[in-house]
Write an enzyme that holds these catalytic residues in place. Structure first.
Site, PDB file in Angstrom:
ATOM      1  N   SER B  38       7.443   3.006  -3.684  1.00  0.00           N
ATOM      2  CA  SER B  38       8.560   2.560  -3.413  1.00  0.00           C
ATOM      3  C   SER B  38       9.058   1.372  -4.148  1.00  0.00           C
ATOM      4  O   SER B  38      10.170   0.912  -4.107  1.00  0.00           O
ATOM      5  CB  SER B  38       8.552   2.061  -1.815  1.00  0.00           C
ATOM      6  OG  SER B  38       7.404   1.006  -1.656  1.00  0.00           O
ATOM      7  N   LYS B  94       7.483  -5.506  -1.017  1.00  0.00           N
ATOM      8  CA  LYS B  94       8.804  -5.039  -1.310  1.00  0.00           C
ATOM      9  C   LYS B  94       9.450  -6.345  -1.972  1.00  0.00           C
ATOM     10  O   LYS B  94       9.027  -7.482  -1.950  1.00  0.00           O
ATOM     11  CB  LYS B  94       9.846  -4.893  -0.112  1.00  0.00           C
ATOM     12  CG  LYS B  94       9.289  -3.904   0.730  1.00  0.00           C
ATOM     13  CD  LYS B  94       9.746  -2.444   0.182  1.00  0.00           C
ATOM     14  CE  LYS B  94       9.080  -1.227   1.074  1.00  0.00           C
ATOM     15  NZ  LYS B  94       7.917  -0.715   0.583  1.00  0.00           N
TER      16      LYS B  94
END
Lengths: 119, 173
Positions: B38, B94
């Site tokens: 991701s 993230k």
């Protein structure tokens, strides 16, 4: 958290092991990192965990209306025992379990209040 | 007798090293493994963003610093590791896109929202396969466990993890 805890000056013993094992549940008084300011720690009681429905009066001074909310998975619903003067999940919603810092074990000061915190 | 005392000395050294290691890991720096693509291409780069097939079969290992947890002061573009709001046993890595008070655009419903006090908006660099604030909502800053600063493994990818400021997707009128 009045009247369970005094307004100021209580010294508590907090254990920081059971929340890592997921063993903290409804009725426990816990230390939580505030979702509104991560530098502050707040002390509240867990009312419900993920999957529970919690019902609370909307504005305890304003009549009998109440709301029911389903606590999402991985979150807890925390409330202060002093419903009239507590900023808790009724204001900022359910908080993620990962914000819990520890469970209050017992009170050691003042000496009159020595012993475990009641449910 | 000397075997017992050398065993005792070894035991003392292990406990001391263990305590120092745990303190350093909790307060200063630790190493974390990156799973999934991701954050491609910054971490675990993928060759094909749709199928997710990776450039290397090995996961990146990153250096996580904990000094930022003193004042919880983060910048746009910081890569952070945080406990998942839906499962306290999982951690995600993230990039911070929005800080408290920022307006962030949610493109799939053509709407904007303001990041609440004490929260942040995170997104992965590989938007096609990233579970982030676009589905989880704003993340409380208290869930952040550290800031990713460097890649330390594999040796070919050792280097700083750069702070990349993405242009905000809020339309300007």
């Amino acid at each position: 958290m009045f009247p369970t805890l005094n307004l100021a000056g209580d010294v508590l013993i907090v254990e920081r092991v059971s929340h890592r094992r997921g063993k903290v549940g409804p009725g426990d008084v816990v230390l939580v990192k505030s979702p509104v300011d991560p530098r502050k720690t707040i002390t509240k009681r867990i009312i419900g965990v993920g999957g529970d429905w919690v019902t609370f009066p909307v504005g305890p001074g304003n009549g009998d209306r109440s709301r029911s909310v389903m606590v999402p998975k991985g979150h807890v619903w925390i409330q202060g025992d002093n419903m009239y003067a507590s900023t808790d999940s009724r204001n900022f919603g359910p908080v993620p379990y990962g914000l819990i810092l520890g469970k209050v074990f017992c009170r050691v000061w003042p000496p009159e209040g020595f012993g475990s915190i009641s449910h | 007798m000397s075997a017992r005392s050398s065993l005792w000395n070894t035991a003392k050294k292990c406990v001391t090293i263990g305590l120092i290691g745990v303190t350093v890991k909790d307060r200063y720096v630790s190493i974390a493994a990156v799973r999934g693509g991701s954050m491609s291409p910054s971490l675990n780069p993928v060759t094909d963003e749709v199928s997710g097939s990776r450039v290397s079969t090995f996961d990146d290992y990153v250096l996580v610093e904990k000094f930022c947890l003193g004042r919880y002061r983060f910048s746009h573009g910081d890569v952070v590791i945080f406990t998942s709001p839906t499962n306290h046993k999982e951690r995600h890595i993230k990039r911070i896109i929005g800080l408290p008070g920022d307006w962030v655009g949610i493109s799939h419903i053509d709407d904007v929202m303001r990041v609440p006090e004490g929260h942040c908006w995170v997104e992965g660099d590989n938007l096609l396969s990233s579970l982030d604030s676009r589905s989880l909502g704003p993340i409380p800053l208290g869930l952040i466990r550290g800031r990713v600063t460097h890649v330390v493994w594999p040796p070919s990818r050792i280097g700083r993890v750069k702070r990349e400021i993405r242009q905000p997707t809020v339309p300007s009128y």
